[in-house]
Design a protein around this motif. Structure first.
Motif, mmCIF file in Angstrom:
data_model
loop_
_atom_site.group_PDB
_atom_site.id
_atom_site.type_symbol
_atom_site.label_atom_id
_atom_site.label_comp_id
_atom_site.label_asym_id
_atom_site.label_seq_id
_atom_site.Cartn_x
_atom_site.Cartn_y
_atom_site.Cartn_z
ATOM 1 N N ALA A 25 -9.352 -4.196 1.357
ATOM 2 C CA ALA A 25 -9.279 -2.824 0.847
ATOM 3 C C ALA A 25 -10.336 -2.008 1.570
ATOM 4 N N VAL A 26 -10.071 -0.724 1.777
ATOM 5 C CA VAL A 26 -10.978 0.129 2.538
ATOM 6 C C VAL A 26 -11.173 1.442 1.803
ATOM 7 N N ALA A 70 -4.031 -2.890 3.814
ATOM 8 C CA ALA A 70 -4.647 -1.676 3.275
ATOM 9 C C ALA A 70 -4.460 -0.541 4.274
ATOM 10 N N VAL A 71 -4.504 0.685 3.764
ATOM 11 C CA VAL A 71 -4.407 1.876 4.607
ATOM 12 C C VAL A 71 -5.533 2.823 4.231
ATOM 13 N N TRP A 72 -6.255 3.279 5.252
ATOM 14 C CA TRP A 72 -7.240 4.350 5.057
ATOM 15 C C TRP A 72 -7.020 5.401 6.136
ATOM 16 N N GLU A 73 -6.662 6.605 5.688
ATOM 17 C CA GLU A 73 -6.330 7.699 6.598
ATOM 18 C C GLU A 73 -5.243 7.255 7.564
ATOM 19 N N ALA A 123 0.854 -1.190 0.000
ATOM 20 C CA ALA A 123 0.000 0.000 0.000
ATOM 21 C C ALA A 123 0.888 1.238 0.000
ATOM 22 N N PHE A 124 0.337 2.334 -0.507
ATOM 23 C CA PHE A 124 1.036 3.618 -0.484
ATOM 24 C C PHE A 124 0.446 4.523 0.576
ATOM 25 N N ILE A 125 1.308 5.196 1.293
ATOM 26 C CA ILE A 125 0.931 6.317 2.143
ATOM 27 C C ILE A 125 1.631 7.534 1.541
#
Length: 556
Positions: A113-114, A75-78, A31-33
Protein backbone atom coordinates in the motif's frame (compact mmCIF):
# COMPACT_ATOMS: atom_id res chain seq x y z
CA UNK A 1 -35.57 -8.50 -30.27
CA UNK A 2 -34.07 -6.09 -27.79
CA UNK A 3 -34.53 -5.54 -24.09
CA UNK A 4 -33.44 -2.91 -21.56
CA UNK A 5 -31.73 -3.54 -18.27
CA UNK A 6 -32.68 -1.41 -15.26
CA UNK A 7 -30.17 1.34 -14.63
CA UNK A 8 -28.10 1.21 -11.46
CA UNK A 9 -27.90 4.09 -9.05
CA UNK A 10 -24.57 5.26 -7.64
CA UNK A 11 -25.28 3.55 -4.31
CA UNK A 12 -26.00 0.26 -6.08
CA UNK A 13 -22.80 0.61 -8.10
CA UNK A 14 -20.64 1.18 -5.06
CA UNK A 15 -21.69 -0.48 -1.85
CA UNK A 16 -24.48 -2.97 -2.50
CA UNK A 17 -23.31 -5.25 -5.28
CA UNK A 18 -21.11 -8.33 -5.57
CA UNK A 19 -18.67 -8.06 -8.47
CA UNK A 20 -17.97 -11.29 -10.35
CA UNK A 21 -15.58 -10.59 -13.23
CA UNK A 22 -15.85 -13.07 -16.06
CA UNK A 23 -12.78 -15.31 -16.71
CA UNK A 24 -11.02 -14.46 -13.43
CA UNK A 25 -9.55 -17.51 -11.66
CA UNK A 26 -7.90 -16.10 -8.52
CA UNK A 27 -8.03 -12.41 -7.62
CA UNK A 28 -5.36 -11.19 -5.20
CA UNK A 29 -4.57 -7.47 -5.13
CA UNK A 30 -7.33 -5.01 -6.03
CA UNK A 31 -7.41 -1.20 -6.20
CA UNK A 32 -9.62 1.64 -7.37
CA UNK A 33 -8.64 4.36 -9.79
CA UNK A 34 -11.55 6.74 -9.24
CA UNK A 35 -14.59 4.64 -10.22
CA UNK A 36 -12.63 1.98 -12.09
CA UNK A 37 -11.59 -1.21 -10.32
CA UNK A 38 -8.36 -2.95 -11.26
CA UNK A 39 -7.37 -6.40 -10.03
CA UNK A 40 -4.66 -8.96 -10.57
CA UNK A 41 -5.45 -12.54 -11.50
CA UNK A 42 -2.31 -14.04 -10.00
CA UNK A 43 -2.65 -17.40 -11.76
CA UNK A 44 -3.08 -16.03 -15.27
CA UNK A 45 -1.04 -12.86 -14.80
CA UNK A 46 -3.92 -10.73 -16.08
CA UNK A 47 -4.10 -7.16 -14.85
CA UNK A 48 -7.83 -6.58 -15.20
CA UNK A 49 -9.82 -3.38 -15.54
CA UNK A 50 -13.27 -4.21 -14.16
CA UNK A 51 -16.53 -2.32 -14.54
CA UNK A 52 -18.18 -2.61 -11.08
CA UNK A 53 -21.64 -2.13 -12.57
CA UNK A 54 -21.56 -4.89 -15.18
CA UNK A 55 -18.64 -7.26 -14.30
CA UNK A 56 -17.18 -6.56 -17.75
CA UNK A 57 -13.40 -6.65 -17.75
CA UNK A 58 -10.48 -6.23 -20.10
CA UNK A 59 -6.82 -7.16 -19.85
CA UNK A 60 -4.59 -4.11 -19.41
CA UNK A 61 -1.32 -6.02 -19.93
CA UNK A 62 -1.89 -8.22 -23.00
CA UNK A 63 1.85 -8.22 -23.81
CA UNK A 64 3.20 -8.46 -20.23
CA UNK A 65 1.29 -11.40 -18.77
CA UNK A 66 4.46 -13.26 -17.78
CA UNK A 67 5.76 -10.25 -15.83
CA UNK A 68 2.53 -10.10 -13.81
CA UNK A 69 2.19 -13.81 -13.05
CA UNK A 70 2.35 -14.65 -9.32
CA UNK A 71 1.68 -11.04 -8.32
CA UNK A 72 -0.14 -11.05 -4.96
CA UNK A 73 -0.33 -7.41 -3.87
CA UNK A 74 -1.36 -4.32 -5.82
CA UNK A 75 -1.62 -0.61 -5.07
CA UNK A 76 -2.04 2.64 -6.99
CA UNK A 77 -0.77 6.07 -6.00
CA UNK A 78 -1.41 8.88 -8.46
CA UNK A 79 -0.06 7.63 -11.82
CA UNK A 80 2.04 4.77 -10.42
CA UNK A 81 1.18 1.10 -10.03
CA UNK A 82 2.86 -0.95 -7.28
CA UNK A 83 2.94 -4.75 -7.15
CA UNK A 84 4.49 -7.53 -5.06
CA UNK A 85 5.84 -10.63 -6.75
CA UNK A 86 7.75 -13.36 -4.94
CA UNK A 87 10.32 -11.58 -2.69
CA UNK A 88 10.31 -8.25 -4.53
CA UNK A 89 8.27 -5.07 -4.87
CA UNK A 90 8.00 -3.30 -8.22
CA UNK A 91 6.53 -0.04 -9.51
CA UNK A 92 5.58 1.18 -12.94
CA UNK A 93 3.73 3.94 -14.71
CA UNK A 94 0.13 3.06 -15.38
CA UNK A 95 0.60 4.09 -18.99
CA UNK A 96 3.52 1.76 -19.73
CA UNK A 97 3.37 -1.12 -17.19
CA UNK A 98 7.11 -1.63 -17.41
CA UNK A 99 8.07 -2.98 -13.97
CA UNK A 100 10.89 -1.20 -12.11
CA UNK A 101 12.47 -2.91 -9.10
CA UNK A 102 11.90 -1.11 -5.78
CA UNK A 103 13.26 -3.45 -3.10
CA UNK A 104 13.65 -7.13 -2.23
CA UNK A 105 12.82 -8.87 1.05
CA UNK A 106 14.42 -12.03 2.47
CA UNK A 107 11.02 -13.76 2.19
CA UNK A 108 7.91 -13.48 0.04
CA UNK A 109 6.29 -10.03 -0.07
CA UNK A 110 2.51 -10.37 0.18
CA UNK A 111 0.73 -7.00 0.09
CA UNK A 112 1.61 -3.39 -0.67
CA UNK A 113 0.00 0.00 0.00
CA UNK A 114 1.26 3.51 -0.75
CA UNK A 115 0.43 6.91 0.71
CA UNK A 116 2.43 9.82 -0.69
CA UNK A 117 6.09 8.86 -0.08
CA UNK A 118 5.37 6.05 2.41
CA UNK A 119 5.26 2.44 1.21
CA UNK A 120 3.77 -0.36 3.36
CA UNK A 121 4.73 -3.97 2.65
CA UNK A 122 3.36 -7.06 4.42
CA UNK A 123 5.41 -10.23 4.86
CA UNK A 124 3.85 -13.24 6.60
CA UNK A 125 7.18 -15.05 7.01
CA UNK A 126 8.72 -12.09 8.85
CA UNK A 127 5.54 -11.46 10.83
CA UNK A 128 5.78 -7.72 10.14
CA UNK A 129 4.41 -4.91 8.04
CA UNK A 130 7.47 -3.03 6.81
CA UNK A 131 7.38 0.71 6.22
CA UNK A 132 9.67 2.17 3.51
CA UNK A 133 10.46 5.64 2.24
CA UNK A 134 9.69 5.81 -1.46
CA UNK A 135 12.46 8.29 -2.25
CA UNK A 136 15.35 6.66 -0.36
CA UNK A 137 14.04 3.09 -0.75
CA UNK A 138 15.10 2.47 2.84
CA UNK A 139 13.10 0.88 5.65
CA UNK A 140 11.79 3.51 8.10
CA UNK A 141 10.13 1.27 10.69
CA UNK A 142 8.02 -1.86 10.99
CA UNK A 143 4.88 -3.03 12.82
CA UNK A 144 3.89 -6.45 14.07
CA UNK A 145 1.43 -8.00 11.62
CA UNK A 146 -1.98 -8.07 13.34
CA UNK A 147 -2.83 -11.59 12.12
CA UNK A 148 -1.09 -14.87 11.33
CA UNK A 149 -1.96 -15.27 7.63
CA UNK A 150 -1.06 -13.72 4.29
CA UNK A 151 -2.12 -10.07 4.44
CA UNK A 152 -3.09 -7.55 1.80
CA UNK A 153 -3.15 -3.80 2.38
CA UNK A 154 -4.81 -0.53 1.49
CA UNK A 155 -4.20 2.85 3.11
CA UNK A 156 -6.26 6.00 3.64
CA UNK A 157 -5.49 9.32 5.32
CA UNK A 158 -4.90 7.95 8.84
CA UNK A 159 -5.70 4.25 8.59
CA UNK A 160 -3.89 1.25 7.21
CA UNK A 161 -6.44 -1.46 6.42
CA UNK A 162 -5.01 -4.98 6.72
CA UNK A 163 -6.88 -7.92 5.20
CA UNK A 164 -5.77 -11.30 6.58
CA UNK A 165 -6.65 -14.42 4.61
CA UNK A 166 -6.33 -16.96 7.45
CA UNK A 167 -7.93 -14.74 10.08
CA UNK A 168 -10.92 -13.96 7.81
CA UNK A 169 -10.50 -10.47 9.25
CA UNK A 170 -9.91 -6.86 8.21
CA UNK A 171 -7.98 -4.75 10.73
CA UNK A 172 -8.12 -0.98 11.09
CA UNK A 173 -4.56 -0.02 12.03
CA UNK A 174 -3.12 3.39 12.88
CA UNK A 175 -0.75 3.86 9.96
CA UNK A 176 1.69 5.91 12.04
CA UNK A 177 2.00 3.64 15.09
CA UNK A 178 0.78 0.23 13.97
CA UNK A 179 -1.75 0.11 16.83
CA UNK A 180 -4.97 -1.78 16.06
CA UNK A 181 -8.05 0.44 16.28
CA UNK A 182 -10.58 -2.36 15.73
CA UNK A 183 -11.16 -5.34 13.49
CA UNK A 184 -14.13 -6.89 11.65
CA UNK A 185 -14.82 -10.37 10.37
CA UNK A 186 -15.37 -10.71 6.63
CA UNK A 187 -18.65 -12.40 5.62
CA UNK A 188 -16.81 -14.99 3.49
CA UNK A 189 -13.71 -17.09 4.02
CA UNK A 190 -10.34 -16.61 2.28
CA UNK A 191 -10.23 -12.82 1.68
CA UNK A 192 -7.33 -12.19 -0.70
CA UNK A 193 -7.41 -8.47 -1.51
CA UNK A 194 -8.75 -5.16 -0.27
CA UNK A 195 -9.48 -1.80 -1.90
CA UNK A 196 -10.96 1.53 -0.86
CA UNK A 197 -13.39 3.45 -3.05
CA UNK A 198 -14.04 7.13 -2.37
CA UNK A 199 -17.30 8.62 -3.55
CA UNK A 200 -16.41 11.78 -5.48
CA UNK A 201 -19.70 13.48 -4.56
CA UNK A 202 -20.05 12.66 -0.85
CA UNK A 203 -16.47 11.85 0.11
CA UNK A 204 -17.67 8.61 1.75
CA UNK A 205 -15.19 5.73 1.68
CA UNK A 206 -16.28 2.14 1.06
CA UNK A 207 -14.18 -0.97 1.52
CA UNK A 208 -14.21 -3.80 -1.00
CA UNK A 209 -12.69 -7.23 -0.37
CA UNK A 210 -11.72 -9.88 -2.92
CA UNK A 211 -12.22 -13.56 -2.11
CA UNK A 212 -10.57 -16.53 -3.81
CA UNK A 213 -10.93 -20.21 -3.06
CA UNK A 214 -12.00 -23.51 -4.53
CA UNK A 215 -15.54 -24.80 -4.21
CA UNK A 216 -16.74 -28.38 -4.56
CA UNK A 217 -19.48 -29.20 -7.05
CA UNK A 218 -21.10 -32.24 -8.64
CA UNK A 219 -20.00 -32.67 -12.26
CA UNK A 220 -22.01 -34.59 -14.81
CA UNK A 221 -19.41 -36.73 -16.62
CA UNK A 222 -21.01 -38.74 -19.48
CA UNK A 223 -17.88 -40.90 -19.77
CA UNK A 224 -18.07 -42.12 -16.16
CA UNK A 225 -20.35 -44.66 -14.50
CA UNK A 226 -21.95 -43.41 -12.35
CA UNK A 227 -21.89 -40.17 -14.30
CA UNK A 228 -21.94 -37.81 -11.33
CA UNK A 229 -18.58 -37.08 -9.69
CA UNK A 230 -17.24 -34.66 -7.09
CA UNK A 231 -14.72 -32.11 -8.32
CA UNK A 232 -13.53 -28.57 -7.56
CA UNK A 233 -13.52 -25.26 -9.40
CA UNK A 234 -12.12 -21.78 -8.81
CA UNK A 235 -14.37 -19.32 -7.01
CA UNK A 236 -13.46 -15.65 -6.90
CA UNK A 237 -15.46 -12.45 -6.47
CA UNK A 238 -15.34 -8.97 -4.92
CA UNK A 239 -17.82 -7.89 -2.27
CA UNK A 240 -18.37 -4.68 -0.27
CA UNK A 241 -17.40 -4.86 3.39
CA UNK A 242 -19.75 -3.01 5.77
CA UNK A 243 -18.75 -2.21 9.33
CA UNK A 244 -19.97 -0.29 12.36
CA UNK A 245 -17.52 0.38 15.19
CA UNK A 246 -18.82 0.85 18.75
CA UNK A 247 -15.74 2.03 20.72
CA UNK A 248 -17.67 2.43 23.98
CA UNK A 249 -18.77 -1.21 23.77
CA UNK A 250 -15.41 -2.51 22.49
CA UNK A 251 -16.79 -4.21 19.40
CA UNK A 252 -17.36 -3.76 15.68
CA UNK A 253 -20.17 -5.25 13.60
CA UNK A 254 -19.82 -6.30 9.97
CA UNK A 255 -21.94 -7.71 7.11
CA UNK A 256 -25.04 -9.68 7.99
CA UNK A 257 -28.12 -11.35 6.58
CA UNK A 258 -31.83 -11.67 7.18
CA UNK A 259 -32.32 -15.38 7.85
CA UNK A 260 -35.34 -17.57 8.36
CA UNK A 261 -34.57 -20.52 10.65
CA UNK A 262 -36.90 -23.42 11.37
CA UNK A 263 -36.48 -26.06 14.05
CA UNK A 264 -39.05 -28.85 14.22
CA UNK A 265 -39.35 -32.23 15.92
CA UNK A 266 -41.15 -35.12 14.25
CA UNK A 267 -42.37 -37.74 16.71
CA UNK A 268 -40.99 -41.03 15.37
CA UNK A 269 -39.97 -43.27 18.30
CA UNK A 270 -37.64 -46.21 17.85
CA UNK A 271 -39.84 -48.08 20.29
CA UNK A 272 -43.42 -47.08 21.10
CA UNK A 273 -43.85 -45.63 24.61
CA UNK A 274 -46.57 -44.08 26.73
CA UNK A 275 -45.67 -40.76 28.40
CA UNK A 276 -48.33 -38.91 30.42
CA UNK A 277 -48.43 -35.15 31.06
CA UNK A 278 -45.58 -34.16 28.74
CA UNK A 279 -43.81 -30.79 28.51
CA UNK A 280 -41.27 -30.54 25.69
CA UNK A 281 -39.04 -27.48 25.91
CA UNK A 282 -36.96 -26.10 23.02
CA UNK A 283 -34.78 -23.01 23.45
CA UNK A 284 -35.50 -20.00 21.25
CA UNK A 285 -32.97 -17.74 19.48
CA UNK A 286 -31.35 -15.20 21.78
CA UNK A 287 -31.36 -11.41 21.47
CA UNK A 288 -27.75 -10.15 21.40
CA UNK A 289 -25.64 -7.27 20.12
CA UNK A 290 -25.29 -9.05 16.78
CA UNK A 291 -28.51 -11.08 16.58
CA UNK A 292 -32.01 -9.60 16.50
CA UNK A 293 -35.14 -11.75 16.67
CA UNK A 294 -37.64 -10.06 14.35
CA UNK A 295 -40.44 -12.64 14.46
CA UNK A 296 -41.21 -16.06 15.93
CA UNK A 297 -44.12 -18.39 15.20
CA UNK A 298 -45.01 -22.00 16.01
CA UNK A 299 -44.74 -24.96 13.67
CA UNK A 300 -47.41 -27.66 13.92
CA UNK A 301 -48.86 -26.89 17.34
CA UNK A 302 -48.82 -23.74 19.49
CA UNK A 303 -46.36 -23.19 22.31
CA UNK A 304 -46.12 -20.99 25.37
CA UNK A 305 -42.99 -19.07 26.30
CA UNK A 306 -41.09 -19.13 29.55
CA UNK A 307 -37.78 -17.62 30.61
CA UNK A 308 -35.02 -19.78 32.09
CA UNK A 309 -31.95 -17.92 33.38
CA UNK A 310 -32.69 -15.01 31.05
CA UNK A 311 -33.19 -17.21 27.98
CA UNK A 312 -36.53 -17.64 26.20
CA UNK A 313 -37.81 -21.19 25.79
CA UNK A 314 -40.78 -22.60 23.85
CA UNK A 315 -42.91 -25.03 25.87
CA UNK A 316 -45.04 -27.61 23.99
CA UNK A 317 -47.57 -29.45 26.16
CA UNK A 318 -49.23 -32.82 25.55
CA UNK A 319 -51.76 -34.52 27.81
CA UNK A 320 -49.94 -37.70 26.85
CA UNK A 321 -47.81 -39.19 24.10
CA UNK A 322 -49.33 -42.56 23.31
CA UNK A 323 -48.09 -45.46 21.16
CA UNK A 324 -48.74 -44.75 17.49
CA UNK A 325 -49.29 -41.01 18.07
CA UNK A 326 -47.46 -38.68 15.69
CA UNK A 327 -46.85 -34.91 15.79
CA UNK A 328 -44.68 -32.25 14.17
CA UNK A 329 -43.92 -29.27 16.38
CA UNK A 330 -41.33 -26.52 16.67
CA UNK A 331 -40.72 -22.90 15.77
CA UNK A 332 -39.83 -20.67 12.84
CA UNK A 333 -37.78 -17.52 13.50
CA UNK A 334 -36.87 -14.49 11.42
CA UNK A 335 -33.42 -13.25 12.43
CA UNK A 336 -31.07 -10.40 11.59
CA UNK A 337 -27.57 -11.68 12.20
CA UNK A 338 -24.23 -9.88 11.71
CA UNK A 339 -20.58 -10.58 12.33
CA UNK A 340 -19.12 -9.23 15.58
CA UNK A 341 -15.54 -8.82 16.77
CA UNK A 342 -14.59 -7.51 20.20
CA UNK A 343 -11.41 -5.53 20.78
CA UNK A 344 -10.33 -5.94 24.41
CA UNK A 345 -6.66 -6.10 25.40
CA UNK A 346 -4.97 -7.62 28.48
CA UNK A 347 -4.24 -4.07 29.65
CA UNK A 348 -7.99 -3.35 29.66
CA UNK A 349 -8.65 -6.13 32.19
CA UNK A 350 -5.84 -5.50 34.66
CA UNK A 351 -8.08 -3.77 37.24
CA UNK A 352 -11.38 -5.58 36.81
CA UNK A 353 -13.78 -6.17 39.74
CA UNK A 354 -13.86 -9.49 41.61
CA UNK A 355 -16.15 -12.23 40.36
CA UNK A 356 -19.55 -12.13 42.06
CA UNK A 357 -20.49 -15.03 44.41
CA UNK A 358 -23.48 -15.73 42.17
CA UNK A 359 -21.22 -16.30 39.18
CA UNK A 360 -18.87 -18.50 41.21
CA UNK A 361 -21.75 -20.73 42.33
CA UNK A 362 -23.11 -21.09 38.81
CA UNK A 363 -20.22 -20.88 36.35
CA UNK A 364 -17.19 -22.19 38.26
CA UNK A 365 -18.59 -25.60 39.19
CA UNK A 366 -18.67 -29.02 37.56
CA UNK A 367 -22.33 -29.18 36.51
CA UNK A 368 -21.98 -31.07 33.21
CA UNK A 369 -19.69 -34.10 33.60
CA UNK A 370 -16.55 -31.98 33.26
CA UNK A 371 -14.31 -34.35 35.30
CA UNK A 372 -12.84 -31.34 37.12
CA UNK A 373 -11.71 -33.51 40.04
CA UNK A 374 -9.58 -35.87 37.92
CA UNK A 375 -5.79 -35.68 37.98
CA UNK A 376 -5.35 -35.28 34.23
CA UNK A 377 -7.81 -32.37 34.01
CA UNK A 378 -6.38 -30.58 37.06
CA UNK A 379 -2.83 -30.97 35.76
CA UNK A 380 -3.94 -29.63 32.35
CA UNK A 381 -5.55 -26.60 34.04
CA UNK A 382 -2.23 -25.80 35.75
CA UNK A 383 -0.07 -26.45 32.69
CA UNK A 384 -2.32 -24.36 30.44
CA UNK A 385 -1.75 -21.03 32.22
CA UNK A 386 1.64 -21.51 33.89
CA UNK A 387 2.30 -18.43 36.01
CA UNK A 388 -0.10 -16.15 34.09
CA UNK A 389 -2.47 -14.03 36.21
CA UNK A 390 -4.17 -11.75 33.64
CA UNK A 391 -7.65 -13.13 32.91
CA UNK A 392 -7.55 -12.48 29.17
CA UNK A 393 -4.06 -13.92 28.75
CA UNK A 394 -5.14 -16.94 30.82
CA UNK A 395 -8.10 -17.47 28.50
CA UNK A 396 -5.90 -17.17 25.42
CA UNK A 397 -3.32 -19.57 26.91
CA UNK A 398 -6.01 -22.14 27.75
CA UNK A 399 -7.36 -21.99 24.21
CA UNK A 400 -3.90 -22.49 22.72
CA UNK A 401 -3.11 -25.31 25.14
CA UNK A 402 -6.28 -27.17 24.14
CA UNK A 403 -5.48 -26.63 20.46
CA UNK A 404 -1.97 -28.01 21.04
CA UNK A 405 -3.31 -31.07 22.85
CA UNK A 406 -6.34 -31.93 20.70
CA UNK A 407 -7.16 -32.52 17.07
CA UNK A 408 -10.68 -32.46 15.63
CA UNK A 409 -12.73 -35.56 14.99
CA UNK A 410 -16.49 -36.28 14.98
CA UNK A 411 -17.82 -38.93 17.37
CA UNK A 412 -21.33 -40.30 17.96
CA UNK A 413 -21.29 -39.31 21.63
CA UNK A 414 -19.47 -36.85 23.91
CA UNK A 415 -16.88 -38.16 26.36
CA UNK A 416 -15.75 -36.37 29.52
CA UNK A 417 -12.68 -34.07 29.39
CA UNK A 418 -10.38 -36.58 31.11
CA UNK A 419 -11.07 -39.19 28.41
CA UNK A 420 -10.78 -36.59 25.64
CA UNK A 421 -7.40 -35.32 26.90
CA UNK A 422 -6.16 -38.89 27.16
CA UNK A 423 -7.32 -39.67 23.61
CA UNK A 424 -6.15 -36.37 22.04
CA UNK A 425 -9.07 -36.17 19.59
CA UNK A 426 -12.35 -34.38 20.18
CA UNK A 427 -15.55 -33.14 18.55
CA UNK A 428 -16.72 -29.54 18.93
CA UNK A 429 -18.72 -30.54 22.01
CA UNK A 430 -15.70 -32.27 23.52
CA UNK A 431 -13.49 -29.23 22.82
CA UNK A 432 -16.08 -27.17 24.70
CA UNK A 433 -16.07 -29.60 27.62
CA UNK A 434 -12.28 -29.44 27.98
CA UNK A 435 -12.28 -25.64 27.65
CA UNK A 436 -15.05 -25.29 30.24
CA UNK A 437 -13.20 -27.50 32.72
CA UNK A 438 -9.85 -25.74 32.35
CA UNK A 439 -11.41 -22.27 32.48
CA UNK A 440 -13.53 -22.97 35.55
CA UNK A 441 -10.58 -24.52 37.40
CA UNK A 442 -8.73 -21.26 36.65
CA UNK A 443 -11.56 -19.11 38.06
CA UNK A 444 -12.91 -17.98 34.66
CA UNK A 445 -16.73 -18.18 34.46
CA UNK A 446 -17.90 -19.71 31.20
CA UNK A 447 -20.97 -21.31 29.63
CA UNK A 448 -21.97 -23.14 26.46
CA UNK A 449 -23.67 -21.49 23.47
CA UNK A 450 -24.95 -22.91 20.19
CA UNK A 451 -26.76 -24.73 18.71
CA UNK A 452 -26.45 -24.48 14.94
CA UNK A 453 -24.57 -22.66 12.22
CA UNK A 454 -26.33 -21.55 9.07
CA UNK A 455 -24.52 -22.97 6.01
CA UNK A 456 -22.14 -20.07 5.20
CA UNK A 457 -23.40 -19.54 1.64
CA UNK A 458 -24.49 -15.93 1.62
CA UNK A 459 -24.96 -15.92 -2.14
CA UNK A 460 -27.50 -18.79 -2.02
CA UNK A 461 -30.51 -16.71 -1.12
CA UNK A 462 -34.15 -17.85 -0.95
CA UNK A 463 -33.06 -21.48 -1.18
CA UNK A 464 -33.63 -23.87 1.76
CA UNK A 465 -30.32 -24.92 3.34
CA UNK A 466 -29.73 -27.69 5.86
CA UNK A 467 -26.72 -27.80 8.21
CA UNK A 468 -24.79 -31.07 8.29
CA UNK A 469 -24.25 -31.01 12.06
CA UNK A 470 -25.22 -29.16 15.19
CA UNK A 471 -22.48 -27.04 16.76
CA UNK A 472 -21.55 -25.58 20.14
CA UNK A 473 -19.09 -22.97 21.32
CA UNK A 474 -18.69 -21.06 24.58
CA UNK A 475 -18.74 -17.66 26.22
CA UNK A 476 -16.44 -16.50 29.01
CA UNK A 477 -17.17 -13.69 31.43
CA UNK A 478 -15.01 -10.66 32.23
CA UNK A 479 -16.34 -8.48 35.07
CA UNK A 480 -17.03 -5.01 33.76
CA UNK A 481 -17.20 -6.21 30.14
CA UNK A 482 -19.72 -9.05 30.17
CA UNK A 483 -19.95 -12.30 28.23
CA UNK A 484 -17.58 -12.75 25.29
CA UNK A 485 -17.80 -15.47 22.62
CA UNK A 486 -15.10 -17.98 21.74
CA UNK A 487 -15.38 -20.75 19.17
CA UNK A 488 -14.62 -24.31 20.20
CA UNK A 489 -12.45 -25.78 17.44
CA UNK A 490 -12.59 -23.95 14.03
CA UNK A 491 -9.48 -21.87 14.83
CA UNK A 492 -7.49 -25.04 15.58
CA UNK A 493 -5.72 -25.15 12.23
CA UNK A 494 -3.16 -27.72 13.42
CA UNK A 495 0.60 -27.66 12.99
CA UNK A 496 1.11 -26.37 16.56
CA UNK A 497 0.06 -22.83 15.63
CA UNK A 498 0.24 -19.96 15.45
CA UNK A 499 -3.51 -20.14 15.69
CA UNK A 500 -5.78 -17.44 14.24
CA UNK A 501 -7.90 -15.41 16.64
CA UNK A 502 -10.79 -14.71 14.26
CA UNK A 503 -13.32 -16.39 16.61
CA UNK A 504 -11.59 -15.45 19.85
CA UNK A 505 -14.09 -12.81 21.03
CA UNK A 506 -15.78 -12.91 17.64
CA UNK A 507 -18.54 -14.65 15.68
CA UNK A 508 -19.46 -14.54 12.00
CA UNK A 509 -22.97 -13.94 10.67
CA UNK A 510 -23.69 -17.66 10.29
CA UNK A 511 -23.40 -18.38 14.05
CA UNK A 512 -26.94 -18.65 15.47
CA UNK A 513 -27.08 -18.07 19.23
CA UNK A 514 -29.71 -20.18 20.98
CA UNK A 515 -30.12 -20.95 24.68
CA UNK A 516 -27.02 -19.46 26.32
CA UNK A 517 -25.97 -21.51 29.32
CA UNK A 518 -29.12 -23.67 29.36
CA UNK A 519 -30.09 -27.00 27.81
CA UNK A 520 -31.21 -26.61 24.23
CA UNK A 521 -33.98 -29.19 24.56
CA UNK A 522 -35.56 -30.99 27.53
CA UNK A 523 -38.48 -33.32 28.08
CA UNK A 524 -40.50 -33.86 31.28
CA UNK A 525 -43.24 -36.36 32.05
CA UNK A 526 -45.39 -35.74 35.13
CA UNK A 527 -42.86 -33.11 36.20
CA UNK A 528 -39.87 -35.51 36.05
CA UNK A 529 -37.13 -34.72 33.56
CA UNK A 530 -36.25 -37.57 31.23
CA UNK A 531 -32.54 -38.11 30.65
CA UNK A 532 -30.49 -39.87 28.01
CA UNK A 533 -30.07 -42.77 30.41
CA UNK A 534 -33.80 -43.64 30.40
CA UNK A 535 -35.35 -42.20 27.21
CA UNK A 536 -33.00 -40.19 24.92
CA UNK A 537 -34.74 -37.50 22.88
CA UNK A 538 -33.15 -38.91 19.76
CA UNK A 539 -35.04 -42.17 20.33
CA UNK A 540 -38.37 -40.35 20.38
CA UNK A 541 -38.16 -37.84 17.53
CA UNK A 542 -36.29 -36.74 14.42
CA UNK A 543 -35.26 -33.09 14.29
CA UNK A 544 -35.52 -31.03 11.13
CA UNK A 545 -33.43 -27.85 10.78
CA UNK A 546 -33.75 -25.48 7.85
CA UNK A 547 -32.19 -22.11 7.08
CA UNK A 548 -33.22 -19.75 4.30
CA UNK A 549 -31.02 -16.71 3.68
CA UNK A 550 -33.47 -14.07 2.52
CA UNK A 551 -31.23 -11.09 1.78
CA UNK A 552 -28.08 -9.30 2.84
CA UNK A 553 -28.63 -6.57 5.39
CA UNK A 554 -28.04 -3.01 4.10
CA UNK A 555 -24.99 -0.94 5.12
CA UNK A 556 -25.06 0.67 8.54
Amino acid sequence: MSFALPSLTASQMFGQRTIRPLTAATLSGIAFIKDTLIAIDSIKGHLLEIDPTSDNSKILNPHQVREFSDVTGLAVWEDTLWVTRENSIYLSKLTSLGLEHFTTLPYAADGVAVWESTVYISCQKLGYILVYDRNTRKEITKFYAPGVGVENLVVSQEVLWVCDRTEQTVYSVDRATGEINFSVLTPFASPTGIALHKNAETGAENLYVAYSSEEPYIRDNPNADPNHELTYRDRTFIHPLYYHYQPDKHYALSNGYLIEMSYAEEIAPLEEVYLPDVEWRIALPSETERQKLKHIEPIGIPFSEEVIDGQKVAVFKFDALTPGERHIFGWKALLEVRGIKYRITPRDVEDIPEQSPEFEKRYLIDDDDLAMDTTIVRRAAEDAIGSETNLLRKMYSIRNYVYDELSYGIKPHIDTPDIVLERGIGSCGEYVGVLLALCRLNNIPCRTVGRYKCPPNGEQQNVPLQPDFNHVWLEFYIPGFGWLPMESNPDDVGNDGPYPTRFFMGLCWYHIEIGKGISFETLTSQGTRLTKENIPLGDLAINHIRFTILKELPPF
